[in-house]
Write a protein that holds these residues in place. Sequence first.
Motif, PDB file in Angstrom:
ATOM      1  N   HIS A 255      13.975  28.866 -37.402  1.00 53.42           N
ATOM      2  CA  HIS A 255      12.545  28.791 -37.636  1.00 53.42           C
ATOM      3  C   HIS A 255      12.112  27.385 -37.261  1.00 53.42           C
ATOM      4  O   HIS A 255      12.835  26.441 -37.518  1.00 53.42           O
ATOM      5  N   ARG A 438      -3.818  18.783 -47.235  1.00 57.35           N
ATOM      6  CA  ARG A 438      -2.561  19.512 -47.089  1.00 57.35           C
ATOM      7  C   ARG A 438      -1.453  18.917 -47.944  1.00 57.35           C
ATOM      8  O   ARG A 438      -0.463  19.589 -48.249  1.00 57.35           O
ATOM      9  N   SER A 612       2.061  27.612 -46.131  1.00 60.80           N
ATOM     10  CA  SER A 612       1.795  26.309 -45.513  1.00 60.80           C
ATOM     11  C   SER A 612       2.297  25.180 -46.404  1.00 60.80           C
ATOM     12  O   SER A 612       2.782  24.161 -45.922  1.00 60.80           O
ATOM     13  N   ILE A 615       5.983  24.793 -46.061  1.00 60.63           N
ATOM     14  CA  ILE A 615       6.352  24.075 -44.842  1.00 60.63           C
ATOM     15  C   ILE A 615       6.173  22.571 -45.045  1.00 60.63           C
ATOM     16  O   ILE A 615       7.034  21.775 -44.676  1.00 60.63           O
TER      17      ILE A 615
ATOM     18  N   TYR B 145       6.181  38.029 -39.984  1.00 57.37           N
ATOM     19  CA  TYR B 145       5.420  36.868 -39.515  1.00 57.37           C
ATOM     20  C   TYR B 145       4.173  37.320 -38.765  1.00 57.37           C
ATOM     21  O   TYR B 145       3.086  36.789 -38.952  1.00 57.37           O
ATOM     22  N   LEU B 148       1.553  38.640 -41.131  1.00 59.14           N
ATOM     23  CA  LEU B 148       0.820  37.571 -41.810  1.00 59.14           C
ATOM     24  C   LEU B 148      -0.163  36.911 -40.845  1.00 59.14           C
ATOM     25  O   LEU B 148      -1.289  36.583 -41.225  1.00 59.14           O
ATOM     26  N   ARG B 152      -4.127  36.775 -41.420  1.00 53.82           N
ATOM     27  CA  ARG B 152      -4.857  35.512 -41.412  1.00 53.82           C
ATOM     28  C   ARG B 152      -6.014  35.573 -40.435  1.00 53.82           C
ATOM     29  O   ARG B 152      -7.112  35.105 -40.711  1.00 53.82           O
ATOM     30  N   GLU B 227       4.650  27.575 -39.196  1.00 56.92           N
ATOM     31  CA  GLU B 227       4.672  28.393 -40.399  1.00 56.92           C
ATOM     32  C   GLU B 227       5.135  29.809 -40.087  1.00 56.92           C
ATOM     33  O   GLU B 227       6.016  30.348 -40.736  1.00 56.92           O
ATOM     34  N   LEU B 228       4.498  30.411 -39.088  1.00 55.72           N
ATOM     35  CA  LEU B 228       4.771  31.822 -38.804  1.00 55.72           C
ATOM     36  C   LEU B 228       5.496  31.996 -37.474  1.00 55.72           C
ATOM     37  O   LEU B 228       5.309  32.991 -36.800  1.00 55.72           O
ATOM     38  N   ARG B 305      -4.959  24.569 -44.320  1.00 50.54           N
ATOM     39  CA  ARG B 305      -4.231  25.590 -45.049  1.00 50.54           C
ATOM     40  C   ARG B 305      -5.139  26.800 -45.176  1.00 50.54           C
ATOM     41  O   ARG B 305      -6.347  26.685 -45.100  1.00 50.54           O
ATOM     42  N   TYR B 306      -4.527  27.925 -45.399  1.00 48.49           N
ATOM     43  CA  TYR B 306      -5.246  29.194 -45.437  1.00 48.49           C
ATOM     44  C   TYR B 306      -6.408  29.172 -46.429  1.00 48.49           C
ATOM     45  O   TYR B 306      -7.546  29.500 -46.106  1.00 48.49           O
ATOM     46  N   ASP B 307      -6.124  28.748 -47.667  1.00 42.29           N
ATOM     47  CA  ASP B 307      -7.188  28.788 -48.677  1.00 42.29           C
ATOM     48  C   ASP B 307      -8.252  27.734 -48.398  1.00 42.29           C
ATOM     49  O   ASP B 307      -9.428  27.938 -48.665  1.00 42.29           O
TER      50      ASP B 307
END
Lengths: 630, 387
Positions: A255, A438, A612, A615, B145, B148, B152, B227-228, B305-307
């Motif tokens: 990864h 972040r 996130s 990571i 992955y 997701l 997103r 991340e993915l 970040r997503y949120d």
Amino acid sequence: MSHADLTFDKLRAQFGDGLQREDNHGHVSILVPTEQIVAAAKLLLTDPELAYTQVVDITAVDWWGRSPRFEVVYQFLSHPNHARFSLRTYAQGDPPTVPSLTSVFPGANWFERETYDMFGVRFEGHPDLRRILMPHNFNDHPLRRDFPLGYEEVAFSHNAHEIHKRKSFTPQGLALAAEAKQQNPDILIGAQSVSDPDYKARWSQPIEPTGGIRQHTGVALEDVATIGPMAEPTPSEDLDDPFSGTMVMNIGPHHPATHGVLRLVTELNGERIVRVMPDIGFLHTGIEKTMESKSYLKALPCTDRTGYASPLHCNMAFSGCIERLLGLDAPPKAQWARVVLLELDRISSHLLCIGSASLDMGASSPFLWAVDDREQVYDIMEFTSGARMMTSFIRPGGLAYDLPQGFDRVVRRYLDYLPSRLDMIEEVLVGNPIFLDRTQNVGVLTKADVLPYNVSGPHARASGIDWDLRRDMPYLIYDQLKFDVPVRTTGDVYARFMIRFAEMRESLKIARQALDGIPAGRWMTADRKVAPPPKEEIAISMESLIHHFKIWTEGFRTPPGQAYFAIESPRGEMGFFMTSDGSAKPYRCHERSGVFASLQAMPLVCKDGLISDLIAIIASWDPILGEIDR
Amino acid sequence: MDLGLLVEWIIKSVVIMGVLLTGFAYETWLERKVVSKMQFRIGPNRAGPFGLLLPLADGIKLIFKEELTPAMADKWVFRIAPIMSMVVALITFAVIPVGPSINLFGRVIPLRLADVNIGLMYVLAVSSLGIYGIVLGGWSSNNKYALLGGMRSAAQLISYELALGLSLMGVVMLTGSLSLVDIVNAQAGNFWNWNIFLQPLGFILYGICGLAETNRAPFDLPEAEQELTAGYHTEYSGMKFALFFMAEYINMVNVSAIASTMFLGGWRAPFGFIPEWTGPIWFFIKVITFLFIYIWLRATVPRLRYDQLMNFGWKVLLPLAIANVIVTAITMALRQVYAPNAVVTVTFGSLLLMIAAVFLWRSWTSRSMRRRPPLHGTSAEGAARTA
């Protein structure tokens, strides 16, 4: 009275006069009866005067042929008293068993697992005693002295028969061995006799799929067992939560963000992390076993290969441990030069961490800037030692060669150059609100968790533990230098970043001072039993030739005994534990790496974050898998 | 039907597709070059002079790569998804005027494929469709992955599409037309007639939402590499992957083109005395400027970040876009009643809004710094355990 004496007295008062004490150049260890080891550890931790706050290392020594066979060695560190102490005990019974220390020191978890994996010593009361470095279906314990070394020849059609005959542990080899056994019942094949029915049974079984992660329906981690007491799984079947179905996802071993081959089994609720279980060992190369089969000098290059982001620190810890066994000090020039090189090494390692972390967060430029600056450290290393990465430049007794002419100028130029670059990288990252969002308040490792979970180094200092081995238990000539130890209190990803920036600036200060102070003189100890003689002497002196020959063929011998030597590596306390039986090879050589120990605490801080965040946390943890898996 | 018109359309379509596809290729080259300069690297310099043939080499490589389809993938959806992304990206450009009408072979040929009177609506509708390709691609891959990433993407689109549409509404209200030709013509004359001066907030909002729409950094969450792995296109390879890749870059061109058309006077030169036939050149310059800014951002900014992304979309961008529409409406009403200088009024209102935006942004960032999602946090738990 030294703190070790006090500890010894207290232990004797509690457990009787029968305790044996062993001193080895300041390294004091005590043999404790097996059943009292937990009580003794508890005493070390809880007694306010002793206050041994961390068990920094646990490993075993296999005294093959003796009974009891396995000696388990614990290294304790007292932060308030700046002292180390070691307990030893023998694993009793079959299978060899000792009580687990995890109830007293949760951070003993992975070390006990490693010892179990490598030696087959069972730790009673351990919450999660599984293999950690070797694959689940591995059938032996490789660091046992009777485990065969090698047998990695590739079988071609023309030599397959021969090779299988030697590889008594493969099915084909087993058949051949049984054949040979029929002809000569006394024959021993490989390391193990084929008459061992257990052995045969183990290899004739089909290898089961690891069975770790089943289809992801609901809770699925139970096969891989729990993460242990450190991150108690939240109940996934939360009745108030209509979305309690979770998904198990493997992040790694391959990864982009796992910095090598770290595998994180994550249980996700949407994108939110319910559980994380680090699975390591994909880069395990049995390097300790390799080192144990080589003479000290030839084992040294193995250390570069473990902590490849900071190879000189590995060299230093290894050499320091041998010097301690030998009771030898490197000459002043070597000591000062080592400090310069170590600090450059630290800078290079921290640059790598910060660069790759910013890349993990999506900012690609700081990564390339950092790598660019790091490249120049490599240039200096190449100039100094001839090798860019795996220098093996710090050797037992001093340095490999004298410093080259112009070393001073080259290093000084770098020290002048770097600060503005650091400012630039820091500004791009820290001046950016997205980066702050972040990192701040993400992955908070509380101060209370640091010591119990065996976290050290920058990670600990980011959480408010004011502890740096360079200042608090100085080695080399660090006690003669002036520098600060940056500490932050928040313990989040941001703090771990900022600590590294601050440490690089301190390293620049240290390197400058050390560079100013390098004295003239020898770069290698004058002890001809350790250091090879200078080339020009060999042609004219018979003794020199003999010494040269002996050192490069047989190696130097160390007196029997045990030693543990630790330094402050860029990823926490890096130590080497060595047991010598008086020969030219380490009888037992164990590398304690900071990030192996502190990775245990990572599941703790990942919980309830998003992917996130995970990571960002991995990146801030700076896992170098070579060091973790060894 | 006029046969000549049909031929004209076909020729124009072919030209647009050709330009977009080559443009995409050289956009990747431009990105590599620009980013490498920012990172003190050299960038592509092997294939041809200045690496100019690298896009060609890339294309050849991708065409000849083996295409893998996961065994458990939903085969048809898996195949259709990239095509969908690509087609949608290509057809958006149909309504964008790139220049004035010119006389050629005795015909008056307008430099656009079509002047639809609901041009803007067409653009919005079509660009929203592009997300289907991504979501379906992510879903059909049967990869976690990718799933997701697709999720997103869907969430991101919903959060940003509203603000995107609303940020353009101010311009529509001022012009009184949805036709992009009309909008460009309304901005004729010198550069202070451009809508960016009437709608500065709208312009900024559109720029941000456009980034999110194209999944570019810092909004590249659907394909967040670290991340993915690769997000929605994890399982795609060969030309199928290339289609997604092309769609993303062509969408960048589209967004830049629309931004130029809506806010920067489209193909109009900055000064009225410059002859009209230079239109395509100005259009090109404007689009390249936008692309450069996109590339610049990518080299600099970390990923959200997503949120945080959702918060930003719903709590900052959407209210601001709504406020922009309301203020525009009010000032237009005031203009009808009092007939003051409309330009001054609208500019004033927009400037106020910009100040508001800065404050909102600051308060949002500082708030999110202090506050974490109030879940069962680790810090409290850790403290309790050792206490």
